[in-house]
Design a protein around this motif. Structure first.
Motif, PDB file in Angstrom:
ATOM      1  N   GLY A  37       0.816  -1.202   0.000  1.00 22.96           N
ATOM      2  CA  GLY A  37       0.000   0.000   0.000  1.00 22.96           C
ATOM      3  C   GLY A  37       0.848   1.249   0.000  1.00 22.96           C
ATOM      4  N   ASN A  38       2.068   1.116   0.478  1.00 17.87           N
ATOM      5  CA  ASN A  38       3.043   2.203   0.457  1.00 17.87           C
ATOM      6  C   ASN A  38       3.694   2.255  -0.921  1.00 17.87           C
ATOM      7  OD1 ASN A  38       4.966   4.120   1.038  1.00 17.87           O
ATOM      8  ND2 ASN A  38       6.074   2.884   2.521  1.00 17.87           N
ATOM      9  N   SER A  39       4.307   1.157  -1.332  1.00 16.81           N
ATOM     10  CA  SER A  39       4.880   1.035  -2.667  1.00 16.81           C
ATOM     11  C   SER A  39       5.055  -0.447  -2.963  1.00 16.81           C
ATOM     12  CB  SER A  39       6.234   1.755  -2.738  1.00 16.81           C
ATOM     13  OG  SER A  39       6.612   1.985  -4.080  1.00 16.81           O
ATOM     14  N   SER A  40       4.643  -0.868  -4.153  1.00 19.10           N
ATOM     15  CA  SER A  40       4.726  -2.284  -4.496  1.00 19.10           C
ATOM     16  C   SER A  40       6.122  -2.643  -4.991  1.00 19.10           C
ATOM     17  CB  SER A  40       3.692  -2.626  -5.573  1.00 19.10           C
ATOM     18  OG  SER A  40       4.026  -1.967  -6.782  1.00 19.10           O
ATOM     19  N   GLN A  41       6.426  -3.920  -4.969  1.00 19.90           N
ATOM     20  CA  GLN A  41       7.667  -4.401  -5.557  1.00 19.90           C
ATOM     21  C   GLN A  41       7.501  -4.557  -7.077  1.00 19.90           C
ATOM     22  OE1 GLN A  41      10.388  -4.274  -4.109  1.00 19.90           O
ATOM     23  NE2 GLN A  41       9.670  -3.997  -1.998  1.00 19.90           N
ATOM     24  N   LYS A  42       8.636  -4.746  -7.768  1.00 18.72           N
ATOM     25  CA  LYS A  42       8.637  -4.700  -9.230  1.00 18.72           C
ATOM     26  C   LYS A  42       9.030  -6.058  -9.818  1.00 18.72           C
ATOM     27  CE  LYS A  42       8.382  -0.483  -7.865  1.00 18.72           C
ATOM     28  NZ  LYS A  42       7.044   0.014  -7.474  1.00 18.72           N
ATOM     29  N   SER A 218      -6.892   1.660  -5.575  1.00 13.95           N
ATOM     30  CA  SER A 218      -7.857   0.770  -6.225  1.00 13.95           C
ATOM     31  C   SER A 218      -7.375   0.266  -7.574  1.00 13.95           C
ATOM     32  CB  SER A 218      -9.212   1.467  -6.377  1.00 13.95           C
ATOM     33  OG  SER A 218      -9.081   2.702  -7.043  1.00 13.95           O
ATOM     34  N   VAL A 219      -6.814   1.138  -8.394  1.00 13.45           N
ATOM     35  CA  VAL A 219      -6.370   0.710  -9.731  1.00 13.45           C
ATOM     36  C   VAL A 219      -5.407  -0.471  -9.670  1.00 13.45           C
ATOM     37  CG1 VAL A 219      -5.018   1.435 -11.747  1.00 13.45           C
ATOM     38  CG2 VAL A 219      -6.834   2.916 -10.875  1.00 13.45           C
ATOM     39  N   PRO A 220      -4.461  -0.546  -8.706  1.00 11.19           N
ATOM     40  CA  PRO A 220      -3.562  -1.699  -8.674  1.00 11.19           C
ATOM     41  C   PRO A 220      -4.229  -3.015  -8.267  1.00 11.19           C
ATOM     42  CG  PRO A 220      -2.641   0.175  -7.471  1.00 11.19           C
ATOM     43  CD  PRO A 220      -4.076   0.473  -7.720  1.00 11.19           C
ATOM     44  N   HIS A 221      -5.438  -2.945  -7.682  1.00 10.59           N
ATOM     45  CA  HIS A 221      -5.987  -4.113  -6.999  1.00 10.59           C
ATOM     46  C   HIS A 221      -7.308  -4.626  -7.550  1.00 10.59           C
ATOM     47  CE1 HIS A 221      -2.941  -3.615  -3.885  1.00 10.59           C
ATOM     48  NE2 HIS A 221      -3.227  -2.330  -3.890  1.00 10.59           N
ATOM     49  N   ASP A 232     -15.573  12.434 -13.212  1.00  5.62           N
ATOM     50  CA  ASP A 232     -14.963  13.372 -14.147  1.00  5.62           C
ATOM     51  C   ASP A 232     -13.448  13.262 -14.222  1.00  5.62           C
ATOM     52  OD1 ASP A 232     -17.447  14.889 -14.845  1.00  5.62           O
ATOM     53  OD2 ASP A 232     -17.429  15.220 -12.681  1.00  5.62           O
ATOM     54  N   PHE A 233     -12.816  12.933 -13.091  1.00  2.00           N
ATOM     55  CA  PHE A 233     -11.366  12.828 -13.018  1.00  2.00           C
ATOM     56  C   PHE A 233     -10.992  11.640 -12.140  1.00  2.00           C
ATOM     57  CE2 PHE A 233     -12.301  17.431 -13.249  1.00  2.00           C
ATOM     58  CZ  PHE A 233     -11.639  17.764 -14.417  1.00  2.00           C
ATOM     59  N   VAL A 234      -9.884  10.980 -12.500  1.00  2.00           N
ATOM     60  CA  VAL A 234      -9.326   9.890 -11.695  1.00  2.00           C
ATOM     61  C   VAL A 234      -7.816  10.057 -11.656  1.00  2.00           C
ATOM     62  CG1 VAL A 234      -8.970   7.391 -11.520  1.00  2.00           C
ATOM     63  CG2 VAL A 234     -11.207   8.278 -12.250  1.00  2.00           C
ATOM     64  N   ALA A 235      -7.250   9.955 -10.465  1.00  2.00           N
ATOM     65  CA  ALA A 235      -5.797  10.041 -10.292  1.00  2.00           C
ATOM     66  C   ALA A 235      -5.279   8.734  -9.709  1.00  2.00           C
ATOM     67  CB  ALA A 235      -5.436  11.198  -9.353  1.00  2.00           C
ATOM     68  N   PHE A 236      -4.119   8.289 -10.200  1.00  2.00           N
ATOM     69  CA  PHE A 236      -3.449   7.142  -9.588  1.00  2.00           C
ATOM     70  C   PHE A 236      -1.968   7.206  -9.901  1.00  2.00           C
ATOM     71  CE2 PHE A 236      -5.099   5.777 -13.681  1.00  2.00           C
ATOM     72  CZ  PHE A 236      -4.122   4.963 -14.235  1.00  2.00           C
ATOM     73  N   THR A 237      -1.211   6.284  -9.326  1.00  2.00           N
ATOM     74  CA  THR A 237       0.243   6.363  -9.421  1.00  2.00           C
ATOM     75  C   THR A 237       0.835   5.034  -9.855  1.00  2.00           C
ATOM     76  OG1 THR A 237       2.192   7.189  -8.228  1.00  2.00           O
ATOM     77  CG2 THR A 237       0.723   5.722  -7.009  1.00  2.00           C
ATOM     78  N   GLY A 238       2.003   5.080 -10.482  1.00  2.00           N
ATOM     79  CA  GLY A 238       2.612   3.876 -11.033  1.00  2.00           C
ATOM     80  C   GLY A 238       3.262   2.965 -10.014  1.00  2.00           C
ATOM     81  N   HIS A 239       3.865   3.549  -8.978  1.00  2.00           N
ATOM     82  CA  HIS A 239       4.711   2.741  -8.094  1.00  2.00           C
ATOM     83  C   HIS A 239       3.922   1.811  -7.182  1.00  2.00           C
ATOM     84  CE1 HIS A 239       4.201   4.920  -4.176  1.00  2.00           C
ATOM     85  NE2 HIS A 239       3.863   5.905  -4.992  1.00  2.00           N
ATOM     86  N   LYS A 240       2.604   1.980  -7.091  1.00  2.00           N
ATOM     87  CA  LYS A 240       1.782   1.073  -6.288  1.00  2.00           C
ATOM     88  C   LYS A 240       1.220  -0.076  -7.122  1.00  2.00           C
ATOM     89  CE  LYS A 240       0.307   4.827  -3.184  1.00  2.00           C
ATOM     90  NZ  LYS A 240       1.181   4.563  -2.053  1.00  2.00           N
ATOM     91  N   MET A 241       1.462  -0.060  -8.431  1.00  2.00           N
ATOM     92  CA  MET A 241       0.892  -1.076  -9.326  1.00  2.00           C
ATOM     93  C   MET A 241       2.003  -1.803 -10.083  1.00  2.00           C
ATOM     94  SD  MET A 241      -0.931   1.512 -12.097  1.00  2.00           S
ATOM     95  CE  MET A 241      -1.175   0.258 -13.350  1.00  2.00           C
TER      96      MET A 241
END
Length: 423
Positions: A37-42, A218-221, A232-241
């Protein structure tokens, strides 16, 4: 404790894709990573894609006519196509690359009350209102506080129930004709709560307000379809997915993005420049000033490919099963207080808790030093939520596709040891 059926995921095979999960920590401890939830592994697929681009294809995008420039541009824009398909965006041009979800949220907040804007939907001033919730990450609080301070608008928020759900009892009084935008988490980074987007959106539409989701958790899971969500807008980040840090995404309805003024000025976001004025590039490039995170975009595209190949439905089912297992295991622990819903209904795999008489920082330190278990401790960039529950901090274990029931069992054993140490 509940015995789960065999997961639809081949988790042991998946774990081989993540080299860090086989790491041995000092003292011979195996790594147990419960901090996604903080940052996923790669996975190797992401690492290799980024390395290959740097080694064989790197050039700046949208500028050079040589082979490397063309290959780099194709890879960068190809990543946009992948992200658009992954979230069900009606158009690739609705996907804006940012450096993280925080920047995406700030970008939208900046559009309101901006003198450069000409669309009434983004006019903001005294008497106008912004609605968020008490469970938000600081990234979905501070930009709106700054907007309210800048424009004289009023910031209001949904309270949170004792169970960790949005309190919708006063929704009609909270979202009114004065509301210009509602911005809430799709899934809480502390509680795991998956919020009732449709109900909140229906009221926002009645009031004539826009709506934004912070979908970083939510997007990663889970399968996320922005068109079906209807916001209207959705924000998400790469490092959690399973993607790299340094890249995030803002999705917005095209006609809104076209109406919004630029967030940052510079190269590549322009159409033409004179000394006294400029015209701007079409969306999404209007919001991507300067050299973008090229290799990070390649990594995000590879992350989308990876998650798609595993299957988001399967990932969601696996995490649901682990959440059921983890909730039961932790609720049997003497004196432990779970912060968030006690069942897995409308809930993700974020398990935040306190243990009487033990500060979360001590819990996290002992789990790491003695057992190699990585959890997060603190207020998780959600201090107002912790104040609402009357606690300074929690211990948070967060689950992802590569976690197992054995790791949850190890967490419980570690907590028993913590309790024994503090007697």
């Amino acid at each position: 404790m509940t015995t789960l059926a065999t997961s639809v995921l081949d988790v042991e095979r998946i774990r081989t894709d993540f080299p860090i999960l086989s790491r041995e920590l000092p003292g011979g401890r195996p790594l147990i990573y419960l901090d996604s939830g903080n940052s996923s592994q790669k996975p190797l697929q992401v690492i290799d894609a980024m390395r290959d681009h740097l080694a064989h294809h790197y050039g700046n995008v949208g500028r050079a006519l040589h082979v490397l420039g063309s290959e780099s541009t194709e890879a960068y824009e190809g990543a946009r196509d992948k992200v658009a398909a992954f979230i069900g965006a009606p158009s690739r041009d609705e996907v804006v690359f940012t450096k993280n979800a925080s920047e995406a949220l700030n970008l939208v907040a900046y559009a309101f009350g901006n003198p450069a804007g000409e669309d009434d939907r983004f006019r903001m001033g005294p008497g106008d209102e912004i609605v968020i919730s008490e469970m938000e990450h600081h990234s979905n609080i501070v930009p709106w506080q700054l907007l309210a301070r800048r424009t004289g608008a009023t910031l209001r928020w949904f309270p949170v129930t004792d169970e960790g759900r949005l309190d919708l009892s006063g929704i009609d009084d909270l979202i009114t004709e004065r509301t210009k935008i509602v911005s809430i988490a799709h899934q809480s980074n502390v509680l795991g709560t998956v919020n009732p987007v449709a109900e909140v959106l229906a009221r926002a539409r009645q009031a004539g307000a826009l709506m934004m989701l912070d979908a970083s958790q939510s997007v990663p899971h889970r399968v996320t379809d922005v068109a079906a969500l209807g916001v209207d807008f959705v924000a998400f980040t790469g490092h959690k997915m399973v993607g790299p840090s340094g890249i995030g995404v803002l999705w917005g309805r095209r006609e809104l993005l076209e109406a919004m003024p630029p967030f940052l000025g510079g190269g590549e976001m322009i159409e033409a420049v004179w000394m006294d004025h400029s015209t701007y590039a079409p969306v999404p490039h209007k919001f991507e000033a300067g050299t973008p995170p090229i290799v990070e975009a390649v990594g995000l595209g590879a992350a989308v490919d990876y998650l798609t190949s595993v299957g988001m439905d399967e990932i969601q089912r696996h995490e649901h099963d682990l959440t059921v297992y983890g909730l039961e295991a932790l609720q049997e622990f003497p004196g432990l207080r779970m912060i968030g819903p006690s069942t897995a209904d409308d809930r993700g795999g974020t398990l935040s808790f306190t243990i009487p008489g033990v500060h979360p920082h001590d819990v996290g330190q002992i789990l790491d030093d003695r057992f190699g278990i990585a959890v997060r401790v603190g207020h998780h960039c959600a201090r107002p939520l912790h104040l609402r529950f009357g606690i300074p901090a929690t211990t948070r274990a967060s689950i992802y596709l590569y976690n197992t029931t054995e790791e949850i069992d190890a967490l419980v054993r570690g907590l028993h040891h913590v309790q024994k140490v503090f007697g």
